[in-house]
Design a protein around this motif. Structure first.
Motif, PDB file in Angstrom:
ATOM      1  N   GLN A 364       0.833  -1.293   0.005  1.00 17.91           N
ATOM      2  CA  GLN A 364      -0.027  -0.115   0.088  1.00 17.91           C
ATOM      3  C   GLN A 364       0.838   1.343   0.218  1.00 17.91           C
ATOM      4  OE1 GLN A 364      -3.919   0.109   2.227  1.00 17.91           O
ATOM      5  NE2 GLN A 364      -2.922  -1.447   3.259  1.00 17.91           N
ATOM      6  N   SER A 365       0.555   2.428  -0.833  1.00 14.87           N
ATOM      7  CA  SER A 365       1.427   3.332  -0.956  1.00 14.87           C
ATOM      8  C   SER A 365       0.483   4.697  -0.783  1.00 14.87           C
ATOM      9  CB  SER A 365       2.062   3.482  -2.405  1.00 14.87           C
ATOM     10  OG  SER A 365       2.682   2.327  -2.752  1.00 14.87           O
ATOM     11  N   TYR A 366      -0.896   4.625  -0.849  1.00 12.86           N
ATOM     12  CA  TYR A 366      -1.583   5.956  -0.849  1.00 12.86           C
ATOM     13  C   TYR A 366      -3.079   5.405  -0.477  1.00 12.86           C
ATOM     14  CZ  TYR A 366      -2.059   4.396  -5.638  1.00 12.86           C
ATOM     15  OH  TYR A 366      -2.009   3.416  -6.760  1.00 12.86           O
ATOM     16  N   ALA A 367      -3.675   6.122   0.029  1.00  9.60           N
ATOM     17  CA  ALA A 367      -5.020   6.021   0.212  1.00  9.60           C
ATOM     18  C   ALA A 367      -5.988   5.743  -1.075  1.00  9.60           C
ATOM     19  CB  ALA A 367      -5.764   7.230   0.862  1.00  9.60           C
ATOM     20  N   GLY A 368      -6.673   4.733  -0.829  1.00 15.55           N
ATOM     21  CA  GLY A 368      -7.686   4.225  -2.048  1.00 15.55           C
ATOM     22  C   GLY A 368      -6.740   3.140  -2.979  1.00 15.55           C
ATOM     23  N   HIS A 369      -5.119   3.136  -2.634  1.00 16.16           N
ATOM     24  CA  HIS A 369      -4.795   2.187  -3.387  1.00 16.16           C
ATOM     25  C   HIS A 369      -5.170   0.499  -3.535  1.00 16.16           C
ATOM     26  CE1 HIS A 369      -0.344   0.527  -4.296  1.00 16.16           C
ATOM     27  NE2 HIS A 369      -1.136   0.153  -5.192  1.00 16.16           N
ATOM     28  N   ALA A 370      -5.538   0.311  -2.374  1.00 13.84           N
ATOM     29  CA  ALA A 370      -6.287  -1.169  -2.312  1.00 13.84           C
ATOM     30  C   ALA A 370      -7.245  -1.304  -3.272  1.00 13.84           C
ATOM     31  CB  ALA A 370      -6.567  -1.618  -0.838  1.00 13.84           C
ATOM     32  N   ARG A 371      -8.329  -0.228  -3.161  1.00 10.92           N
ATOM     33  CA  ARG A 371      -9.547  -0.180  -4.023  1.00 10.92           C
ATOM     34  C   ARG A 371      -9.265  -0.288  -5.173  1.00 10.92           C
ATOM     35  NH1 ARG A 371     -13.959   0.233  -0.162  1.00 10.92           N
ATOM     36  NH2 ARG A 371     -13.133  -0.384   1.438  1.00 10.92           N
ATOM     37  N   GLN A 372      -8.246   0.504  -5.604  1.00  9.93           N
ATOM     38  CA  GLN A 372      -7.789   0.554  -7.184  1.00  9.93           C
ATOM     39  C   GLN A 372      -7.244  -0.556  -7.643  1.00  9.93           C
ATOM     40  OE1 GLN A 372      -4.288   3.112  -7.819  1.00  9.93           O
ATOM     41  NE2 GLN A 372      -4.587   3.372 -10.045  1.00  9.93           N
ATOM     42  N   ALA A 373      -6.744  -1.354  -6.974  1.00  8.49           N
ATOM     43  CA  ALA A 373      -6.003  -2.601  -7.397  1.00  8.49           C
ATOM     44  C   ALA A 373      -7.319  -3.613  -7.533  1.00  8.49           C
ATOM     45  CB  ALA A 373      -5.255  -2.965  -6.338  1.00  8.49           C
ATOM     46  N   GLY A 374      -8.450  -3.750  -6.631  1.00  8.15           N
ATOM     47  CA  GLY A 374      -9.444  -4.504  -6.900  1.00  8.15           C
ATOM     48  C   GLY A 374     -10.107  -4.074  -7.967  1.00  8.15           C
ATOM     49  N   TYR A 375     -10.836  -2.905  -8.116  1.00 12.22           N
ATOM     50  CA  TYR A 375     -11.486  -2.440  -9.257  1.00 12.22           C
ATOM     51  C   TYR A 375     -10.897  -2.918 -10.640  1.00 12.22           C
ATOM     52  CZ  TYR A 375     -15.392  -0.494  -6.682  1.00 12.22           C
ATOM     53  OH  TYR A 375     -16.319  -0.434  -5.881  1.00 12.22           O
ATOM     54  N   LEU A 376      -9.404  -2.340 -10.663  1.00 14.98           N
ATOM     55  CA  LEU A 376      -8.872  -2.401 -11.963  1.00 14.98           C
ATOM     56  C   LEU A 376      -8.564  -4.173 -12.375  1.00 14.98           C
ATOM     57  CD1 LEU A 376      -7.148  -1.352 -14.171  1.00 14.98           C
ATOM     58  CD2 LEU A 376      -4.998  -1.114 -12.645  1.00 14.98           C
ATOM     59  N   THR A 377      -8.348  -4.888 -11.570  1.00 14.69           N
ATOM     60  CA  THR A 377      -8.056  -6.302 -11.486  1.00 14.69           C
ATOM     61  C   THR A 377      -9.378  -6.887 -11.994  1.00 14.69           C
ATOM     62  OG1 THR A 377      -6.559  -6.549  -9.761  1.00 14.69           O
ATOM     63  CG2 THR A 377      -7.446  -8.405 -10.534  1.00 14.69           C
ATOM     64  N   SER A 378     -10.493  -6.323 -11.614  1.00 14.38           N
ATOM     65  CA  SER A 378     -11.813  -7.090 -11.693  1.00 14.38           C
ATOM     66  C   SER A 378     -12.317  -6.810 -13.099  1.00 14.38           C
ATOM     67  CB  SER A 378     -12.808  -6.936 -10.784  1.00 14.38           C
ATOM     68  OG  SER A 378     -13.269  -5.301 -10.962  1.00 14.38           O
ATOM     69  N   GLN A 379     -11.839  -6.073 -13.871  1.00 18.35           N
ATOM     70  CA  GLN A 379     -12.274  -5.600 -15.345  1.00 18.35           C
ATOM     71  C   GLN A 379     -11.034  -5.664 -16.058  1.00 18.35           C
ATOM     72  OE1 GLN A 379     -15.097  -5.415 -16.107  1.00 18.35           O
ATOM     73  NE2 GLN A 379     -16.308  -5.148 -14.337  1.00 18.35           N
ATOM     74  N   LEU A 380      -9.891  -6.131 -15.831  1.00 21.90           N
ATOM     75  CA  LEU A 380      -8.904  -6.444 -16.821  1.00 21.90           C
ATOM     76  C   LEU A 380      -9.410  -7.243 -18.085  1.00 21.90           C
ATOM     77  CD1 LEU A 380      -5.709  -6.629 -14.535  1.00 21.90           C
ATOM     78  CD2 LEU A 380      -6.263  -5.039 -16.275  1.00 21.90           C
ATOM     79  N   PRO A 381      -9.050  -7.141 -19.231  1.00 23.79           N
ATOM     80  CA  PRO A 381      -9.487  -8.240 -20.427  1.00 23.79           C
ATOM     81  C   PRO A 381      -9.230  -9.476 -19.848  1.00 23.79           C
ATOM     82  CG  PRO A 381      -8.940  -6.212 -21.541  1.00 23.79           C
ATOM     83  CD  PRO A 381      -8.466  -5.934 -19.909  1.00 23.79           C
ATOM     84  N   SER A 382      -7.768  -9.776 -19.202  1.00 22.67           N
ATOM     85  CA  SER A 382      -7.339 -11.028 -18.650  1.00 22.67           C
ATOM     86  C   SER A 382      -8.080 -11.668 -17.460  1.00 22.67           C
ATOM     87  CB  SER A 382      -5.937 -11.169 -18.564  1.00 22.67           C
ATOM     88  OG  SER A 382      -5.669  -9.988 -17.732  1.00 22.67           O
ATOM     89  N   ALA A 383      -9.017 -10.953 -17.077  1.00 19.36           N
ATOM     90  CA  ALA A 383      -9.563 -11.428 -15.721  1.00 19.36           C
ATOM     91  C   ALA A 383     -10.920 -11.089 -15.850  1.00 19.36           C
ATOM     92  CB  ALA A 383      -9.056 -10.413 -14.596  1.00 19.36           C
ATOM     93  N   ALA A 384     -11.684 -10.475 -16.571  1.00 18.74           N
ATOM     94  CA  ALA A 384     -12.994 -10.100 -16.518  1.00 18.74           C
ATOM     95  C   ALA A 384     -14.140 -11.274 -16.634  1.00 18.74           C
ATOM     96  CB  ALA A 384     -13.265  -8.840 -17.511  1.00 18.74           C
ATOM     97  N   TYR A 385     -14.008 -12.145 -17.584  1.00 20.60           N
ATOM     98  CA  TYR A 385     -14.631 -13.258 -17.868  1.00 20.60           C
ATOM     99  C   TYR A 385     -14.812 -14.060 -16.703  1.00 20.60           C
ATOM    100  CZ  TYR A 385     -16.629 -17.411 -19.861  1.00 20.60           C
ATOM    101  OH  TYR A 385     -17.217 -18.625 -20.172  1.00 20.60           O
ATOM    102  N   MET A 386     -16.463 -14.101 -16.135  1.00 16.63           N
ATOM    103  CA  MET A 386     -16.779 -15.008 -15.040  1.00 16.63           C
ATOM    104  C   MET A 386     -15.984 -14.767 -13.684  1.00 16.63           C
ATOM    105  SD  MET A 386     -19.197 -17.171 -14.697  1.00 16.63           S
ATOM    106  CE  MET A 386     -19.654 -18.751 -13.900  1.00 16.63           C
ATOM    107  N   ASN A 387     -15.388 -13.496 -13.522  1.00 17.48           N
ATOM    108  CA  ASN A 387     -14.906 -13.377 -12.055  1.00 17.48           C
ATOM    109  C   ASN A 387     -15.872 -12.966 -11.323  1.00 17.48           C
ATOM    110  OD1 ASN A 387     -13.734 -10.305 -10.563  1.00 17.48           O
ATOM    111  ND2 ASN A 387     -12.869 -12.435 -10.177  1.00 17.48           N
ATOM    112  N   LYS A 388     -15.900 -13.516  -9.986  1.00 17.13           N
ATOM    113  CA  LYS A 388     -16.729 -13.478  -8.835  1.00 17.13           C
ATOM    114  C   LYS A 388     -16.280 -12.488  -7.919  1.00 17.13           C
ATOM    115  CE  LYS A 388     -20.742 -15.779 -10.241  1.00 17.13           C
ATOM    116  NZ  LYS A 388     -20.848 -17.054  -9.699  1.00 17.13           N
TER     117      LYS A 388
END
Length: 485
Positions: A364-388
């Motif tokens: 963690q480097s700044y406020a909101g870093h964890a949520r940014q990582a989570g939201y970004l990961t959830s919609q990456l083209p390599s990750a988005a299909y069928m992620n829960k």
């Protein structure tokens, strides 16, 4: 002993795997459920060997089926040309940055079109072509039929650009072996190609390899970005172009060193009832429905072809380990390339089929870093299909350990504040939660399991021995503690 440089097809892959002691042979199994059940038992073993089925009931010696080709780190590392002595940790380390490098270099490895190859030893034309001349298994007890396409690579092209796609779509034998349905998810690149061909010419050309170097299953079964040919990506992994022939009917490429392949056309109104089938979610998916079906125009095969089986099911299944490793590496690469700082590791957990449960460890480097990582990961083209679920943890938590990840959820997550949901995201027809007839949306959760940013300085210390102390006691009593850390 053979080397990785010698591997260019399934047979040379098998020879090296045999030399490494990584293959077991089962004789006398029946194609009707026994091959599938024996494979299922094997997947649940620690570091399962590859299983080669021969003398299959009703078929002659030499017509073989291979399963669990990449069920452990050693064989997956071998398949990815990373080495023949890797364990889980070594494989993850060896894969760091590799998917991105392979992607960048793919364009340097255009396929090598050859006039002939081992696949052309036997060419059977429509009328005589029958997939049931080969020991196609019925994999699960309640499957709707026999499935030739589990470890397959189905090839389609963009009708405008000619860019090739390979996808691992399930293929059920239809019409007594004269046809095969091709079940493509609507959001996949192959389905987009088929729709474009339908709009342009009213039909779509398709070829499918049913036995090949397991590397082709890797590239067909993971999300290589649109516009990049999976065969060129495979060439980048191997360090040399993939040799292909052109199909006699469609002109589409087929790997020249494949064991068994089919060719034909899809038409918008040519459909057969398909399913049910035991899918990677661990359930029989969707009952039966009408699916685009290819009347087989050509069957190509080597003498005594070997089918590459990769049946899904309740995890762990045939390719769940491979998918977990590959998805983890691809997602981590994509996160780093996006510019997200502090990425320590990613793991796509096998219990979620390598798709549904992702853990991301960050500094963690700044406020909101964890949520940014989570939201970004959830919609990456390599990750988005069928992620829960995407669970974001601190760097002191091993994202590969489900125990450690859930410990972080239990001790660092406030359910009222740290779980957020996203609705109407990219789901799948195979989702057991999807009601029949409804669009394949899903909902996903981002779980912040990091120490609260506002409490980093005063959050309780973890009650765990330091790495230095652990190393000390392991060195002192290696015969007792050497294999426990």
């Amino acid at each position: 002993m053979g080397s990785l440089d010698d591997v260019n097809d399934l047979r040379s892959w098998l020879e090296l795997a045999h030399e490494l002691g990584e293959v077991r042979t089962i004789t006398g199994a029946h194609w009707d459920k026994e091959i599938g059940a024996a494979s299922e038992v094997n997947y649940k073993r620690p570091s399962p060997p590859a299983l080669l089925f021969d003398d299959i009931e009703g078929y002659r010696h030499g017509q073989r089926v291979l399963t669990a080709s990449m069920g452990n780190a050693r064989r997956l590392g071998m398949t990815l040309r990373l080495g023949t002595d890797l364990d889980d940790r070594g494989l993850v380390e060896a894969l760091r940055s590799r998917p991105g490098e392979w992607l960048e270099n793919a364009g340097k490895y255009a396929v090598d079109v050859v006039g002939s190859g081992p696949l052309c030893q036997n060419v059977i034309t429509a009328g005589d072509a029958n997939l049931l001349d080969f020991p196609v298994p019925k994999w699960h007890e309640s499957d709707g039929g026999r499935y030739a396409g589990t470890g397959c690579a189905v090839f389609t092209t963009d009708p405008e650009t000619g860019v090739l796609n390979a996808g691992a779509y399930r293929m059920q034998v239809q019409n007594g072996g004269r046809a095969a349905s091709v079940n493509m998810e609507a959001g996949k690149h192959g389905a987009a190609h088929v729709r474009a061909w339908f709009a342009k010419e009213g039909r779509a050309p398709v070829t499918a390899s049913l036995g090949h170097d397991p590397l082709l299953l890797v590239v067909a079964g993971t999300e290589v970005p649109a516009g990049v040919s999976e065969l060129e990506y495979a060439g980048a992994v191997m360090g040399r172009p993939v040799e292909v022939i052109r199909g006699e009917v469609t002109g589409l490429p087929i790997p020249a060193h494949s064991e068994l392949a089919v060719e034909g056309w899809l038409y918008p109104d040519r459909k057969e009832q398909e399913g049910p089938f035991g899918e990677w979610t661990g359930y029989y998916s969707g009952g039966t429905e009408a699916v685009l079906t290819m009347d087989i125009e050509r069957i190509y095969h080597r003498d005594d072809p070997i089918q590459l089986g990769a049946p899904p099911g309740k995890p762990p299944h045939d390719y769940s380990y491979m998918r977990s490793v590959m998805k983890s590496a691809m997602i981590q690469d994509a996160l780093i390339r996006s510019g997200l700082p502090g990425v320590e590791g990613v793991w796509a957990h096998e219990v979620g089929g390598g798709r549904q449960l992702l853990a991301v460890a960050i500094h963690q480097s700044y406020a909101g870093h964890a949520r940014q990582a989570g939201y970004l990961t959830s919609q990456l083209p390599s990750a988005a299909y069928m992620n829960k679920f995407v669970v974001v943890v601190d760097a002191d938590v091993d994202p590969r350990s489900l125990n450690d990840v859930m410990w972080a959820v239990c001790t660092r997550t406030d359910p009222a504040d740290d779980i957020e949901t996203m609705r109407q995201t990219w789901g799948s027809r195979v989702d057991p939660l999807r009601a029949p007839g409804l669009p394949p949306f899903n909902t996903r959760a981002v779980i912040d399991a990091c120490r609260p940013w506002t409490r980093l300085k005063d959050f309780p210390r973890v009650a765990e021995a330091s790495r230095e102390l652990v190393d000390h006691v392991v060195r002192r009593w290696p015969d007792v503690l050497g294999g426990t850390w």
